[in-house]
Every structure is written in C-alpha cells, then in structure tokens.
Design a protein around this motif. Structure first.
Motif, PDB file in Angstrom:
ATOM      1  N   SER A  24      24.387  35.640  52.597  1.00 14.26           N
ATOM      2  CA  SER A  24      25.409  34.847  51.911  1.00 14.26           C
ATOM      3  C   SER A  24      26.539  34.067  52.655  1.00 14.26           C
ATOM      4  O   SER A  24      27.105  34.959  53.674  1.00 14.26           O
ATOM      5  CB  SER A  24      26.310  35.583  50.777  1.00 14.26           C
ATOM      6  OG  SER A  24      25.898  36.870  50.667  1.00 14.26           O
ATOM      7  N   ILE A  73      29.233  41.576  58.295  1.00 17.90           N
ATOM      8  CA  ILE A  73      30.129  40.488  57.682  1.00 17.90           C
ATOM      9  C   ILE A  73      30.592  39.760  58.961  1.00 17.90           C
ATOM     10  O   ILE A  73      31.201  40.439  59.873  1.00 17.90           O
ATOM     11  CB  ILE A  73      31.118  41.045  56.766  1.00 17.90           C
ATOM     12  CG1 ILE A  73      30.248  41.633  55.349  1.00 17.90           C
ATOM     13  CG2 ILE A  73      32.113  39.843  56.323  1.00 17.90           C
ATOM     14  CD1 ILE A  73      30.758  42.862  55.160  1.00 17.90           C
ATOM     15  N   SER A 123      30.243  32.515  52.390  1.00 11.46           N
ATOM     16  CA  SER A 123      31.176  32.532  51.386  1.00 11.46           C
ATOM     17  C   SER A 123      32.165  31.393  52.107  1.00 11.46           C
ATOM     18  O   SER A 123      32.859  31.673  53.150  1.00 11.46           O
ATOM     19  CB  SER A 123      31.828  33.701  51.397  1.00 11.46           C
ATOM     20  OG  SER A 123      31.124  34.637  50.763  1.00 11.46           O
ATOM     21  N   ARG A 130      21.226  38.868  45.313  1.00 11.00           N
ATOM     22  CA  ARG A 130      22.213  39.770  45.431  1.00 11.00           C
ATOM     23  C   ARG A 130      22.680  39.890  43.731  1.00 11.00           C
ATOM     24  O   ARG A 130      22.573  38.655  43.261  1.00 11.00           O
ATOM     25  CB  ARG A 130      23.268  39.100  46.171  1.00 11.00           C
ATOM     26  CG  ARG A 130      23.710  40.290  46.950  1.00 11.00           C
ATOM     27  CD  ARG A 130      24.642  39.668  48.091  1.00 11.00           C
ATOM     28  NE  ARG A 130      25.236  40.864  48.502  1.00 11.00           N
ATOM     29  CZ  ARG A 130      26.282  40.889  49.520  1.00 11.00           C
ATOM     30  NH1 ARG A 130      26.839  39.419  49.838  1.00 11.00           N
ATOM     31  NH2 ARG A 130      26.838  41.560  49.952  1.00 11.00           N
ATOM     32  N   ILE A 175      31.151  31.775  46.737  1.00  7.48           N
ATOM     33  CA  ILE A 175      29.841  32.703  47.605  1.00  7.48           C
ATOM     34  C   ILE A 175      28.752  31.978  47.400  1.00  7.48           C
ATOM     35  O   ILE A 175      27.879  31.839  46.301  1.00  7.48           O
ATOM     36  CB  ILE A 175      29.920  34.191  46.920  1.00  7.48           C
ATOM     37  CG1 ILE A 175      31.292  34.593  47.087  1.00  7.48           C
ATOM     38  CG2 ILE A 175      28.928  34.910  47.620  1.00  7.48           C
ATOM     39  CD1 ILE A 175      31.394  35.987  46.505  1.00  7.48           C
ATOM     40  N   ASP A 198      40.103  39.916  45.838  1.00  8.53           N
ATOM     41  CA  ASP A 198      40.561  39.316  47.011  1.00  8.53           C
ATOM     42  C   ASP A 198      41.919  38.239  46.720  1.00  8.53           C
ATOM     43  O   ASP A 198      42.054  38.333  45.363  1.00  8.53           O
ATOM     44  CB  ASP A 198      39.415  38.328  47.455  1.00  8.53           C
ATOM     45  CG  ASP A 198      38.506  39.054  48.181  1.00  8.53           C
ATOM     46  OD1 ASP A 198      38.640  40.049  49.140  1.00  8.53           O
ATOM     47  OD2 ASP A 198      37.050  38.736  47.788  1.00  8.53           O
ATOM     48  N   TRP A 209      25.773  40.320  41.317  1.00  9.61           N
ATOM     49  CA  TRP A 209      27.135  40.229  41.200  1.00  9.61           C
ATOM     50  C   TRP A 209      27.830  40.571  39.826  1.00  9.61           C
ATOM     51  O   TRP A 209      27.246  40.130  38.899  1.00  9.61           O
ATOM     52  CB  TRP A 209      27.532  38.934  41.781  1.00  9.61           C
ATOM     53  CG  TRP A 209      27.361  38.430  43.181  1.00  9.61           C
ATOM     54  CD1 TRP A 209      26.433  37.847  43.591  1.00  9.61           C
ATOM     55  CD2 TRP A 209      28.219  38.724  44.102  1.00  9.61           C
ATOM     56  NE1 TRP A 209      26.613  37.805  45.028  1.00  9.61           N
ATOM     57  CE2 TRP A 209      27.812  38.329  45.318  1.00  9.61           C
ATOM     58  CE3 TRP A 209      29.641  39.644  44.209  1.00  9.61           C
ATOM     59  CZ2 TRP A 209      28.164  38.304  46.849  1.00  9.61           C
ATOM     60  CZ3 TRP A 209      30.165  39.724  45.524  1.00  9.61           C
ATOM     61  CH2 TRP A 209      29.605  39.301  46.873  1.00  9.61           C
ATOM     62  N   VAL A 246      30.208  45.422  50.159  1.00 10.21           N
ATOM     63  CA  VAL A 246      31.368  45.853  50.509  1.00 10.21           C
ATOM     64  C   VAL A 246      32.126  46.572  49.484  1.00 10.21           C
ATOM     65  O   VAL A 246      33.226  47.217  49.848  1.00 10.21           O
ATOM     66  CB  VAL A 246      32.342  44.907  51.270  1.00 10.21           C
ATOM     67  CG1 VAL A 246      31.761  44.084  52.385  1.00 10.21           C
ATOM     68  CG2 VAL A 246      32.773  43.662  50.021  1.00 10.21           C
ATOM     69  N   SER A 300      27.590  37.203  55.503  1.00 12.00           N
ATOM     70  CA  SER A 300      27.186  38.281  55.622  1.00 12.00           C
ATOM     71  C   SER A 300      25.702  38.244  55.346  1.00 12.00           C
ATOM     72  O   SER A 300      25.127  37.644  54.806  1.00 12.00           O
ATOM     73  CB  SER A 300      27.866  39.082  54.214  1.00 12.00           C
ATOM     74  OG  SER A 300      27.393  38.870  53.236  1.00 12.00           O
ATOM     75  N   HIS A 334      36.012  45.284  44.920  1.00 13.69           N
ATOM     76  CA  HIS A 334      37.476  44.828  45.370  1.00 13.69           C
ATOM     77  C   HIS A 334      38.062  43.772  44.838  1.00 13.69           C
ATOM     78  O   HIS A 334      37.447  42.833  44.030  1.00 13.69           O
ATOM     79  CB  HIS A 334      37.263  44.749  47.012  1.00 13.69           C
ATOM     80  CG  HIS A 334      36.423  43.608  47.196  1.00 13.69           C
ATOM     81  ND1 HIS A 334      34.978  43.567  47.329  1.00 13.69           N
ATOM     82  CD2 HIS A 334      36.722  42.384  48.010  1.00 13.69           C
ATOM     83  CE1 HIS A 334      34.700  42.323  47.685  1.00 13.69           C
ATOM     84  NE2 HIS A 334      35.653  41.704  47.867  1.00 13.69           N
ATOM     85  N   MET A 346      32.753  32.939  56.024  1.00  9.37           N
ATOM     86  CA  MET A 346      32.231  34.041  56.299  1.00  9.37           C
ATOM     87  C   MET A 346      30.641  34.133  55.944  1.00  9.37           C
ATOM     88  O   MET A 346      30.462  33.843  54.804  1.00  9.37           O
ATOM     89  CB  MET A 346      33.197  35.193  55.321  1.00  9.37           C
ATOM     90  CG  MET A 346      33.154  36.275  55.600  1.00  9.37           C
ATOM     91  SD  MET A 346      33.777  37.394  54.535  1.00  9.37           S
ATOM     92  CE  MET A 346      32.907  37.876  53.318  1.00  9.37           C
ATOM     93  N   HIS A 366      35.400  42.103  41.889  1.00  5.63           N
ATOM     94  CA  HIS A 366      34.100  41.703  41.969  1.00  5.63           C
ATOM     95  C   HIS A 366      33.300  42.780  43.017  1.00  5.63           C
ATOM     96  O   HIS A 366      34.002  43.303  43.787  1.00  5.63           O
ATOM     97  CB  HIS A 366      33.839  40.218  42.429  1.00  5.63           C
ATOM     98  CG  HIS A 366      34.556  39.918  43.562  1.00  5.63           C
ATOM     99  ND1 HIS A 366      35.994  39.864  43.625  1.00  5.63           N
ATOM    100  CD2 HIS A 366      34.184  39.918  44.855  1.00  5.63           C
ATOM    101  CE1 HIS A 366      36.344  39.342  44.919  1.00  5.63           C
ATOM    102  NE2 HIS A 366      35.232  39.551  45.799  1.00  5.63           N
ATOM    103  N   TYR A 384      42.220  35.428  47.762  1.00  4.53           N
ATOM    104  CA  TYR A 384      41.768  34.009  47.984  1.00  4.53           C
ATOM    105  C   TYR A 384      40.599  33.520  47.070  1.00  4.53           C
ATOM    106  O   TYR A 384      39.982  34.450  46.462  1.00  4.53           O
ATOM    107  CB  TYR A 384      41.297  33.986  49.513  1.00  4.53           C
ATOM    108  CG  TYR A 384      40.189  34.939  50.108  1.00  4.53           C
ATOM    109  CD1 TYR A 384      38.953  34.832  49.782  1.00  4.53           C
ATOM    110  CD2 TYR A 384      40.651  36.070  50.822  1.00  4.53           C
ATOM    111  CE1 TYR A 384      38.029  35.872  50.233  1.00  4.53           C
ATOM    112  CE2 TYR A 384      39.797  36.930  51.301  1.00  4.53           C
ATOM    113  CZ  TYR A 384      38.586  36.959  50.945  1.00  4.53           C
ATOM    114  OH  TYR A 384      37.766  37.548  51.505  1.00  4.53           O
TER     115      TYR A 384
END
Ligand code: SIN
Ligand code: CO
Length: 380
Positions: A199, A84, A201, A142, A135, A129, A144, A124, A116, A127, A114, A189, A131
């Motif tokens: 990806s 990342i 983000s 992927r 994505i 976030d 999700w 990851v 990845s 988790h 960001m 997520h 913010y």
C-alpha cells in the motif's frame, strides 16, 4: 500517465464534503494501478541507513516493532508482519506521479508517501493518526476497518506502538489494487492484510501551535530577530508592588504580538515548511557541473526536482522575488518573480517551460547552483 478518478466527485466536492471531515472509499481511484516498486526493492531501501523504516509484527496477540536499517528479513516468517518505509518519494522518483494526482491539496500540507508491504495477517494494529491520509492499495488485498471520531482510549501495545481500543466500524471494506481509502485525522482504523499486499499512503500533516512556536523560537535565535526590550517610559503608579496590572499585561502581550508580524511569520513558516523531515537523496559534496553542461542538457532533457525537496512561495511576497527552498529563503531579483510559480508548481520542467529563462544570466547561475546541490537534475 497516472490519473486519479474520484468517480462522481470533483476535487472541490471532495474538499467540501470529505476533507478533514469524514472517511471515504474511492473504488478504482486509479485504473490499472501498478506498484511503483517491488517488495524486494522496498526491503532493499529499508536496509539503507538514510531511510526511515520499521517492521511491525504480531505473535500470539503480542505486538512487536523494530526499526531499520535492516540487515535481513529471515526471522520473520510468512505471515503477521509488515514492513513500513517512510518518505519513499525521496528515493523513488516514479512516486512523484502519485503525489501529483493529489495536488488539489497544496504541497505545504503534504508530508510523505509511506509504503507498506504486508504478509497475510500483517498490519500495524488499530490506531488513530494525526494526519490525513490517502491509502492507495497496490498489489494484493487488504481489509480496512474505520471507526467514527470520538473519545477512543489509546494505549501502548508496545513501546513504539500506540493503539486504540476496539471500535465499531463505520467502514468495513476490502481494498483491491487501485482502490483508495481516505482517512481524516482522529478516525480510528486498522488494515489487515488478506494476501501479500503493497500500500502507498499519501500523507498530509499540519503542525500543532506548540510545535510551531517552539520552532519559531529557534528561528528567532538563529536569525537574531526581535531583540527589542519591553519599554515603559509612560509608567503610572501601581497599586501594589506584586501586581501586574491590566495596562502592563497589555504591554507584555503587545511586545509578543508586535514581534509576530507578517514578514516574520512568512519567513519562518516558509523555512519551516520547506525543511524536509526525512533525509533527501543529496550528494555528499556538491557536483561541479558548469554552465555549458546546463545549457546543452536543458535543450534535450527535462529538469526534474529531487523527490521530497520542498519549494514554496507566498501570494504576498512572490512579486518581490521571494520563495523558500529546502528550509532557506531565496530572494531573486523581482523581475524574475514570474519564474517562481514555475519552479514551485512543477516537479518536471521541460525545455519549453525553461526557454524564457535562458536569456537571464543570473537566473541561469542560480539554476546551476541548485543543480550542483542536487536539488534539480536532468532525468536521463
Ligand atoms: C499501513 O500501511 O500498514 C498503515 C497505514 C495506516 O494505518 O496509517
Ligand atoms: Co494509520
């Protein structure tokens, strides 16, 4: 040109229904989406001292995180890890097109792009976030999972990885190239890579009052602002020597509130919001371009703002010629106020846009100074 397609939604529908409220899957938000850089180029960026990066991996249900710069990736194998890299927009100019697609949200809210790269099984972990993030799925696939907002217990799966306990999914989708998943803050997520994936983000942040006030205190010290002492020549007798009575409390509160006037708040937040969190691709020593260089090239090439450089203005003070650039307040002559939105609202300035500026010598001198600092550059 890259174009965002919100399908049946207008940007204003998106803001009123989803922004900061609930997650959304935007199928084919970008048609024919191409990665802005290859996984090898991303891996190369993560070898640079100035670039913030991490690798997150999982083996036998144990999570591991390591931070760049990296020297090689040989120890990682073919699955269950991801790389990342933060603020890729500061280093890869093409990424600015992606940010521009989301410019219906103003730049003061924008954080970074960001990127990845993940191998099958990589991610990851689950988790939450603080913010908002769009994505954008590049190459690969992927899956999700997004859960509802709520009271989710968080724990450290590794000293650098804050995870959340498993959650029930309200969204469970496979993203394909060009699909977008919008996740507001607070929604747990997890993305698990199905096949080698990239990806992108686009992240937005706000600050907590605690962070802002702590930064404001530094601003007051740096600018030696608000040195006034509390005064009380109208003091009345107090009923107890240990008492801070109601009128004294008002006096103390007033001292703080009077300091926080609009000028202070806009000057502080203008500087604060234009300061870059990550390193910028600036020259170690300023360039030495002269006026001729500027005047010749301006006719032939576009002038591009450095990726990640932040440049903002306020409705209230722009007419005075005030704007904020890379953490600094800039005060142009007020007769140049009309040029400020041009500088702050456009990543790329064409000759047509800049032509009206050319007759103003002092404005051109300022532009030359920003060119020498590396804030804007000719794009060829
Ligand atoms: C990732 O791209 O691997 C993580 C993105 C996120 O979940 O915030
Ligand atoms: Co996340």
């Amino acid at each position: 040109m890259l174009q965002l397609n919100l399908n049946q939604l207008t940007p204003s529908d998106f803001l009123s229904i989803y922004w900061q409220k609930k997650p959304l899957v935007i199928r084919q938000g970008f048609k024919d989406f191409q990665d802005f850089l290859s996984s090898d180029e991303l891996a190369g960026l993560a070898c640079d001292d100035y670039v913030e990066s991490r690798i997150v991996s999982q083996k036998n249900n144990l999570w591991h995180a390591e931070f760049g710069p990296f020297e090689n990736y040989e120890h990682l194998g073919e699955k269950d890890w991801s790389l990342i890299v933060q603020a890729v927009n500061n280093w890869v100019p093409e990424v600015s097109q992606l940010i521009e697609c989301f410019d219906f949200i103003p730049r003061w809210r924008f954080d970074d792009v960001m990127v990845s790269y993940a191998t099958p099984g990589g991610g990851v972990g689950p988790h939450i976030d603080l913010y908002d993030v769009f994505i954008c799925q590049g190459s690969g696939r992927r899956r999700w999972y997004v859960g509802d907002k709520g009271d989710h217990k968080e724990f450290a799966a590794h000293e650098a990885l804050l995870h959340t306990e498993s959650f029930e999914s309200i969204i469970d989708v496979e993203l394909f190239p060009g699909d977008i998943l919008y996740i507001p803050p607070g929604f747990p997520h997890e993305g698990i890579t199905l096949e080698e994936s990239m990806s992108f983000s686009v992240g937005y942040r706000t600050s907590s009052a605690k962070d802002m006030i702590s930064e404001l205190a530094d601003h007051l010290i740096d600018t030696n602002a608000a040195p006034q002492q509390i005064r009380d020549p109208d003091r009345q007798l107090s009923s107890g020597s240990g008492l801070i009575n109601a009128s004294d409390f008002v006096r103390i509160k007033q001292q703080i509130f009077n300091t926080l006037d609009d000028t202070l708040i806009s000057e502080f937040s203008g500087c604060y919001l234009t300061r870059s969190k990550c390193e910028l691709d600036l020259p170690d020593v300023p360039f030495e371009f002269d006026l001729d260089y500027l005047l010749v090239n301006i006719k032939e090439q576009n002038l591009t703002r450095l990726g990640g450089l932040r440049c903002l203005y306020f409705e209230e003070s722009v007419s005075e010629g005030i704007f904020y650039l890379n953490g600094e307040k800039i005060n142009l002559d007020e007769k140049y106020a009309q040029f400020i939105p041009l500088l702050c609202n456009n990543q790329v300035l064409t000759f047509e846009m800049l032509k009206p500026l050319l007759k103003h010598h002092d404005l051109i001198e300022s532009l030359l100074c920003w060119l020498n600092l590396g804030y804007w550059y000719f794009d060829e």
